[in-house]
Write an enzyme that holds these catalytic residues in place. Structure first.
Site, PDB file in Angstrom:
ATOM      1  N   ASP A  10     -34.340  21.711 -58.930  1.00  0.00           N
ATOM      2  CA  ASP A  10     -33.094  22.035 -58.237  1.00  0.00           C
ATOM      3  C   ASP A  10     -33.493  22.975 -57.101  1.00  0.00           C
ATOM      4  O   ASP A  10     -33.915  24.103 -57.348  1.00  0.00           O
ATOM      5  CB  ASP A  10     -32.140  22.718 -59.221  1.00  0.00           C
ATOM      6  CG  ASP A  10     -30.840  23.154 -58.557  1.00  0.00           C
ATOM      7  OD1 ASP A  10     -30.733  23.076 -57.315  1.00  0.00           O
ATOM      8  OD2 ASP A  10     -29.927  23.587 -59.293  1.00  0.00           O
ATOM      9  N   TYR A 228     -32.443  34.173 -67.579  1.00  0.00           N
ATOM     10  CA  TYR A 228     -31.777  32.977 -67.062  1.00  0.00           C
ATOM     11  C   TYR A 228     -32.124  32.760 -65.607  1.00  0.00           C
ATOM     12  O   TYR A 228     -31.986  33.652 -64.785  1.00  0.00           O
ATOM     13  CB  TYR A 228     -30.252  33.083 -67.187  1.00  0.00           C
ATOM     14  CG  TYR A 228     -29.563  31.846 -66.642  1.00  0.00           C
ATOM     15  CD1 TYR A 228     -29.363  30.733 -67.457  1.00  0.00           C
ATOM     16  CD2 TYR A 228     -29.160  31.774 -65.317  1.00  0.00           C
ATOM     17  CE1 TYR A 228     -28.771  29.591 -66.970  1.00  0.00           C
ATOM     18  CE2 TYR A 228     -28.561  30.621 -64.822  1.00  0.00           C
ATOM     19  CZ  TYR A 228     -28.373  29.537 -65.654  1.00  0.00           C
ATOM     20  OH  TYR A 228     -27.786  28.399 -65.153  1.00  0.00           O
ATOM     21  N   LYS A 231     -30.895  25.926 -65.150  1.00  0.00           N
ATOM     22  CA  LYS A 231     -31.095  25.071 -66.311  1.00  0.00           C
ATOM     23  C   LYS A 231     -32.340  24.217 -66.170  1.00  0.00           C
ATOM     24  O   LYS A 231     -32.800  23.936 -65.083  1.00  0.00           O
ATOM     25  CB  LYS A 231     -29.886  24.148 -66.445  1.00  0.00           C
ATOM     26  CG  LYS A 231     -28.871  24.593 -67.478  1.00  0.00           C
ATOM     27  CD  LYS A 231     -29.470  25.366 -68.601  1.00  0.00           C
ATOM     28  CE  LYS A 231     -29.367  24.766 -69.953  1.00  0.00           C
ATOM     29  NZ  LYS A 231     -29.791  25.737 -70.975  1.00  0.00           N
TER      30      LYS A 231
END
Ligand code: F6R
Ligand code: MG
Ligand code: MG
Length: 362
Positions: A10, A228, A231
């Protein structure tokens, strides 16, 4: 021998985390076309799974080739500068966790599924890529395809498939793998892969001839970065027919939209909905998690296709079912099991809440 490498990242979304814009797809095509002219790769296909840019490449350099990994890394890096930052795309370069390339793209942020094999007389290949979920999402599907006769008729009917398959399972927390044989060890296999956030099926091999049957991406960005960072939307390659499950047996597994982790903020459970490339976009509650499936015939390393396998009314019922399941989960709002358990929460708000309430507990 031919090698198939599917490398994805991404590097920027058009409207938040929904899709990869056309500018990035076109930019990637140009760069890979140049690499093809320079004989670095044999063939390629560029597509998107939601906001993930997927580079499918065929070549003769083997797995873990520095040249191929570098090509993918540079493509992502350059497009981040040339396109994502210029257009101020959302999360420009978000999956590129390291500054300098160090020989292998594993552990640097992008996801990779790779396999090398002798091209058969006819070589059907299925390529899957999902968005808003994690590598363990493939676990139930790979179990169904290679170990469940209720999904794959060939396990009962074809003596070649009847020899069974070997699963290589990765323990993501310890970075180790174990090989388990189906059918004899399916209980042990299920005991592990039933926890998809921890144990992930990495590769599957035929026990008829030892050939690689499937290979999945296994990276978990949060385990690389320690927090984090987006994903780990996964990719998967599956060889089909003859000593492997038929194309239709592979696709059959996707007729049920298993609940997977990774929806909204990487912190929610939702159904994995099979969609066409046209619908490879995330909308409702940044999802629901979606998977695209592309079919190719490989011919002397060339990727003949793709056929957009889920672009078919045969999967309408599954999509309808997925949206009913999505609805059930959404009604739970901030409650588990829609929201993931604390150990799996990507954005953990609890420490801050606890800090705020400090001194007020009686
Ligand atoms: C991205 C994802 C999204 C984002 C959400 C919030 O893969 O799952 O649901 O987590 O859109 O994104 P930020 O924190 O960037 O505003
Ligand atoms: Mg994104
Ligand atoms: Mg994504």
């Amino acid at each position: 021998m031919v090698t198939i490498s599917l490398i994805k990242a991404d590097i920027g979304g058009l409207v938040g985390h929904s899709v990869v814009p056309e500018e990035l797809i076109e930019g990637a095509k140009e760069k890979l076309e140049k690499a093809r002219e320079e004989n670095i790769i044999i063939d390629f296909y560029v597509f998107n799974a939601g906001d993930d840019l997927e580079l499918l490449m065929s070549h003769d350099k083997g797995v873990n080739s520095e040249e191929i990994h570098k090509l993918a890394w540079n493509t992502f890096k350059e497009l981040t500068e040339e396109v994502s930052k210029k257009l101020k795309l959302y999360g420009a370069g978000q999956d590129l966790l390291k500054d300098a390339f160090s020989g292998n793209i594993r552990g640097m942020g992008p996801g990779i599924a790779e396999m090398e094999f002798e091209e058969r007389k006819s070589e059907p290949l299925l390529v899957f890529a999902a968005d808003k979920t994690e590598p363990g999402a493939w676990n139930p599907y790979l179990y169904k395809i290679f170990a469940d006769p209720f999904n794959t008729a060939g396990l009962v009917i074809s003596p070649k498939l009847g020899k069974g398959f070997t699963y290589e399972v990765m323990d993501l927390k310890r970075g180790k793998t174990v090989k388990l044989n189906a059918p004899e060890e399916i209980y042990e296999l299920l005991a592990l892969i039933g926890t998809p956030a921890w144990f992930v099926i990495k590769d599957v091999y035929s026990r008829y001839n030892g050939e690689i049957a499937a290979s999945a991406s296994t990276s978990r960005l949060s385990l690389i970065a320690g927090k984090y960072v987006g994903k780990d939307d996964p990719a998967l390659l599956i060889r089909a027919q003859h000593e492997f499950p038929a194309v239709g047996e592979v696709l059959e597994a996707f007729s049920f939209p298993y609940y997977v982790a990774g929806w909204m903020r990487g912190s929610h459970t939702g159904p994995l909905m099979p969609v066409s490339l046209k619908h490879s976009q995330c909308t409702r509650f940044d999802g629901p998690p979606r998977v695209v499936g592309l079919g190719f015939q490989i011919s002397n390393g060339k990727l003949i296709g793709p056929k957009d396998m889920f672009d078919d009314p045969a999967f309408d019922y599954t999509r309808q079912k997925a949206m009913e399941m999505a609805e059930v989960m959404r009604r739970h709002g901030p409650f588990m099991p829609h929201r993931l358990g604390l150990d799996e929460m990507e954005y953990t708000s609890l420490p801050e809440v606890m800090k705020k309430l400090e001194g007020r507990w009686r």
